[in-house]
Structures are given as structure tokens and as C-alpha cells.
Design an enzyme around this catalytic site. Sequence first.
Site, PDB file in Angstrom:
ATOM      1  N   LEU A 165       0.836  -1.204   0.000  1.00 34.52           N
ATOM      2  CA  LEU A 165       0.000   0.000   0.000  1.00 34.52           C
ATOM      3  C   LEU A 165       0.869   1.251   0.000  1.00 34.52           C
ATOM      4  CD1 LEU A 165      -2.778  -0.730   2.657  1.00 34.52           C
ATOM      5  CD2 LEU A 165      -2.894  -1.019   0.178  1.00 34.52           C
ATOM      6  N   TYR A 193      13.919  11.924   3.113  1.00 34.44           N
ATOM      7  CA  TYR A 193      13.304  10.601   3.000  1.00 34.44           C
ATOM      8  C   TYR A 193      13.584   9.728   4.234  1.00 34.44           C
ATOM      9  CZ  TYR A 193      10.948   6.577   1.260  1.00 34.44           C
ATOM     10  OH  TYR A 193      10.057   5.534   1.164  1.00 34.44           O
TER      11      TYR A 193
HETATM   12  P1  NAD Z   1       1.573   2.842  -5.911  1.00 35.30           P
HETATM   13  O1  NAD Z   1       0.985   4.162  -5.633  1.00 35.30           O
HETATM   14  O2  NAD Z   1       1.936   2.492  -7.307  1.00 35.30           O
HETATM   15  O3  NAD Z   1       0.581   1.684  -5.397  1.00 35.30           O
HETATM   16  C1  NAD Z   1      -0.196   1.830  -4.260  1.00 35.30           C
HETATM   17  C2  NAD Z   1      -1.268   0.752  -4.203  1.00 35.30           C
HETATM   18  O4  NAD Z   1      -1.982   0.907  -2.971  1.00 35.30           O
HETATM   19  C3  NAD Z   1      -2.324   0.825  -5.310  1.00 35.30           C
HETATM   20  O5  NAD Z   1      -2.676  -0.494  -5.681  1.00 35.30           O
HETATM   21  C4  NAD Z   1      -3.502   1.505  -4.623  1.00 35.30           C
HETATM   22  O6  NAD Z   1      -4.774   1.193  -5.186  1.00 35.30           O
HETATM   23  C5  NAD Z   1      -3.371   0.913  -3.242  1.00 35.30           C
HETATM   24  N1  NAD Z   1      -4.040   1.680  -2.187  1.00 35.30           N
HETATM   25  C6  NAD Z   1      -3.766   2.935  -1.744  1.00 35.30           C
HETATM   26  N2  NAD Z   1      -4.585   3.256  -0.718  1.00 35.30           N
HETATM   27  C7  NAD Z   1      -5.382   2.175  -0.513  1.00 35.30           C
HETATM   28  C8  NAD Z   1      -6.422   1.875   0.407  1.00 35.30           C
HETATM   29  N3  NAD Z   1      -6.811   2.734   1.344  1.00 35.30           N
HETATM   30  N4  NAD Z   1      -7.033   0.670   0.312  1.00 35.30           N
HETATM   31  C9  NAD Z   1      -6.672  -0.238  -0.638  1.00 35.30           C
HETATM   32  N5  NAD Z   1      -5.680  -0.011  -1.504  1.00 35.30           N
HETATM   33  C10 NAD Z   1      -5.043   1.170  -1.448  1.00 35.30           C
HETATM   34  O7  NAD Z   1       2.794   2.721  -4.936  1.00 35.30           O
HETATM   35  P2  NAD Z   1       4.219   1.975  -5.029  1.00 35.30           P
HETATM   36  O8  NAD Z   1       5.234   2.983  -5.400  1.00 35.30           O
HETATM   37  O9  NAD Z   1       4.128   0.688  -5.778  1.00 35.30           O
HETATM   38  O10 NAD Z   1       4.452   1.682  -3.485  1.00 35.30           O
HETATM   39  C11 NAD Z   1       4.172   0.453  -2.872  1.00 35.30           C
HETATM   40  C12 NAD Z   1       5.140   0.265  -1.718  1.00 35.30           C
HETATM   41  O11 NAD Z   1       6.471   0.225  -2.228  1.00 35.30           O
HETATM   42  C13 NAD Z   1       5.110   1.435  -0.697  1.00 35.30           C
HETATM   43  O12 NAD Z   1       5.288   0.910   0.595  1.00 35.30           O
HETATM   44  C14 NAD Z   1       6.323   2.246  -1.101  1.00 35.30           C
HETATM   45  O13 NAD Z   1       6.851   3.011  -0.052  1.00 35.30           O
HETATM   46  C15 NAD Z   1       7.278   1.130  -1.501  1.00 35.30           C
HETATM   47  N6  NAD Z   1       8.425   1.567  -2.321  1.00 35.30           N
HETATM   48  C16 NAD Z   1       8.268   2.426  -3.358  1.00 35.30           C
HETATM   49  C17 NAD Z   1       9.386   2.834  -4.080  1.00 35.30           C
HETATM   50  C18 NAD Z   1       9.267   3.782  -5.233  1.00 35.30           C
HETATM   51  O14 NAD Z   1      10.275   4.355  -5.638  1.00 35.30           O
HETATM   52  N7  NAD Z   1       8.092   3.945  -5.807  1.00 35.30           N
HETATM   53  C19 NAD Z   1      10.665   2.340  -3.750  1.00 35.30           C
HETATM   54  C20 NAD Z   1      10.785   1.432  -2.713  1.00 35.30           C
HETATM   55  C21 NAD Z   1       9.646   1.043  -1.993  1.00 35.30           C
END
Ligand code: NAD
Length: 396
Positions: free
Chosen positions: A138, A234
Site C-alpha cells: 500500500l 526521506y
Molecule cells: P503505488 O501508488 O503504485 O501503489 C499503491 C497501491 O496501494 C495501489 O494499488 C492503490 O490502489 C493501493 N491503495 C492505496 N490506498 C489504498 C487503500 N486505502 N485501500 C486499498 N488499496 C489502497 O505505490 P508503489 O510505489 O508501488 O508503493 C508500494 C510500496 O512500495 C510502498 O510501501 C512504497 O513506499 C514502496 N516503495 C516504493 C518505491 C518507489 O520508488 N516507488 C521504492 C521502494 C519502496
Amino acid sequence: MIITPRVRGFICLTSHPEGCDRNVLNQINYIKGLGPNNGPKRVLVIGASTGFGLASRITSAFGSGASTIGVFFEKPSAEGKPASPGWYNSAAFEKYALEAGLYAKSINGDAFSNEIKQQTIDLIKKDLGQIDLVIYSLASPRRTHPVTGVTYNSVLKPIGTTFSNKTVDFHSGNVSTVTINPANEEEIENTIAVMGGEDWKMWIDAMKEAGVLADGAKTVAYSYIGPKLTEAVYRKGTIGRAKDDLEATAFTIADSLKDIHGEAYVSVNKALVTQASSAIPVIPLYMSLLFKVMKAKGIHEGCIEQIGRLFKDRLYSDGQVPVDEKGRIRIDDWEMREDVQAEVAKLWDEATTENLAEIGDLEGYRVDFFNLFGFELPGIDYDKDVNEIVEIPNLQ
Ligand code: NAD
Ligand code: NA
């Protein structure tokens, strides 16, 4: 209708169904190209519709033939109004999964609520019995606590001192200085409440209690560390506190799963353009330089390459899952390589509005951003009339 990008600040208000479909298909084909792996067979992905969560669902289904349940919070299409990209992605994913004879069902709603947890558990009991892997992916700016009803908002701020550094508006290419005031105690607590580990633990507790976690089940949540350059805003900022909490929760969950031989991990992933990350100041500049360096070295990855590697070389390789000294899986290993970071730091000092397009991969960042919404994909005719109304076949 003919759908074109409509951008407001860090987000795009429209998305393209055929472009999103192609994005999903490209990811499926990448995973098929890696060949089958001995991954999980029954998988729940919380946050399954975009970014790392979508890549995890695709890798499970098309890497090890898994039945998948996806939970997400997306906006459906309406007459004259496109759906959110995660909606179109999920429709495409289910379509391709069903074509391949794979079980795939989705739940659209607030994953932080008790109701959605219960609905998911009921669906697992009815259809799959138990789950072998729970991915927690999420990313949300707010969370309403299921017990107290309090709504928390997260902030992206430094802690202790004001932070000032370079940033870029990736639409205009304008490099400027951004100054962000430090968070107060309440903002820190609120960010932990939204992006920390409490909800992950609630999911796993509820699933264990209901008996829907298989013997030997694994659960993985995603984290980020990143370089010195972005540390103040961050990893040592409010979001970093939440990630500390998430990482600590992995140990609490692991303890609670011992009797069913379960495992819980945090995987530290690479910085990638997703809807969540484009809103973080300073990060887009860092990423545009990072992408340039990693592409030149032939080690650049997107979400699907990252998760393909997570499953094949970490979670489901033979023997113990390789982790760092803090128990974390590291698939940010190539991003954090010394030679990569040294080059990025050097470029960071040099970066200006005038030279960024040349010394950084601003164009790559921009295209990745539009790709998130299904735009600028090769092979899609964007002048064509498309039906904006798309159903998700097995939406519950
Ligand atoms: P994203 O925004 O692409 O995906 C978020 C997902 O969460 C979506 O499927 C959305 O529908 C869902 N979501 C959000 N609120 C919701 C709710 N209340 N109920 C149900 N579903 C909900 O995000 P992402 O970048 O893939 O991030 C996912 C994880 O990976 C996070 O913990 C993020 O910190 C981590 N991360 C991201 C990066 C990056 O650079 N993007 C790097 C390392 C780790
Ligand atoms: Na995700």
C-alpha cells in the site's frame, strides 16, 4: 472517447485503457520470458493495482501459475470519464489471467478497514482455503484507523532541521531549490500511523486468526532507503520513521508466525517512478540522474524486473532468503552500488536547468510518468476513439 493526458502538478487526471492494458501485457511477457519459477501458488496482494504491488501480482500469476486475489482502492470509469490507471491495470490483469486459465479475483475498497479485511478473508475461505504469500504494497496519503475512526494524514518532511536542496519540475525541466520545514511531533506520529506497520500486522493477525495462512506462509512489505542526498527528506524524515516502524513490524509478525513456520520480510526496493514517488520533493531529480547512470551501466530496472528478481533470487531461490544485517531483503543493491552512487553524487552537484536534459535522464523519467497512466506507449494509437468504460471481470 479520445483520451489525452490532463496533468495537474504531480498527477495526471486521465488515463488510457489500451495503454494501461499494454503496460500489463508487457510486464506479463517479461515474466513469462524469465521462465517458470518455484514460487507461490495462492497469493494475496494488498495494493495490487499499480507499481510494485501490480508487478508482484503479475510475477505470482505468470511466474508460478498462482491464483491471486488483489485488493486496491481505484476509481471506476464513468460515461465520459476515464477510470484511474489501477482500475484499467486490474481489468487487463484479470483478463489475461483468465485467458491463461488462472484464478484471479479483486476487491476494490479501503484496505485499512475491518470490512475489506473480512471480505478478503471470506473470499479466501470460499475459493482458495489458504494463502502462501501475502504482499503488502500500500502507498496512501491517509488512513482512517479501524478501531478509533481517526483519520491520519501523512507528510513528507524532514525531522529536526529545515531541509534545503535541489529539486526539479520534471515537466518543465526547471531545477530550483526547495526548502521544507521540519515536521512536528504530531506529523511524525500521523505519518507512522499511515505508512508504518500497524495495518500490515492487523492484516496478518486477522488472517492467522481466521486460519487462512498456510503452513510456511510468507509475507513481504516494501520499503526504501536511498542515498545520503535524499536522506534528510526521506529516510531520516517522516516517511523514514514510518519505514523504520514497518521494518520493526516485520520482526513482530515473524514471531507471531513461528508456530505455522511462517516468515515475514521487508524488501528494500529501488527508487522508481510511481504515482506515490513523483510527489516526493528532491526524489525526481535524484531519479533522473540515477536512471542515466544505471542505464549507462546496463543495470536499470523497472518494477517488474525488480519483483522478478525478488521472487527468483531472494524469496523462492533455494535455501535461506538472503538478508542484510538488519534482516531486510535488498533488491536496491544495484542502486546502492558505490560506483553508481559516486557518479550520481557528482552529477547532482553539476545539475542545472540548462544541463539536466543532457546529464540526467529527464526524458526517461517523463516517459515513465506518462506510462503510469497508459500514455506514450509504443504501438498504441492515441488518436483512436476508445471505450472508457471497462469492467474488471471478477471484481467482488
Ligand atoms: P503505488 O501508488 O503504485 O501503489 C499503491 C497501491 O496501494 C495501489 O494499488 C492503490 O490502489 C493501493 N491503495 C492505496 N490506498 C489504498 C487503500 N486505502 N485501500 C486499498 N488499496 C489502497 O505505490 P508503489 O510505489 O508501488 O508503493 C508500494 C510500496 O512500495 C510502498 O510501501 C512504497 O513506499 C514502496 N516503495 C516504493 C518505491 C518507489 O520508488 N516507488 C521504492 C521502494 C519502496
Ligand atoms: Na503497489
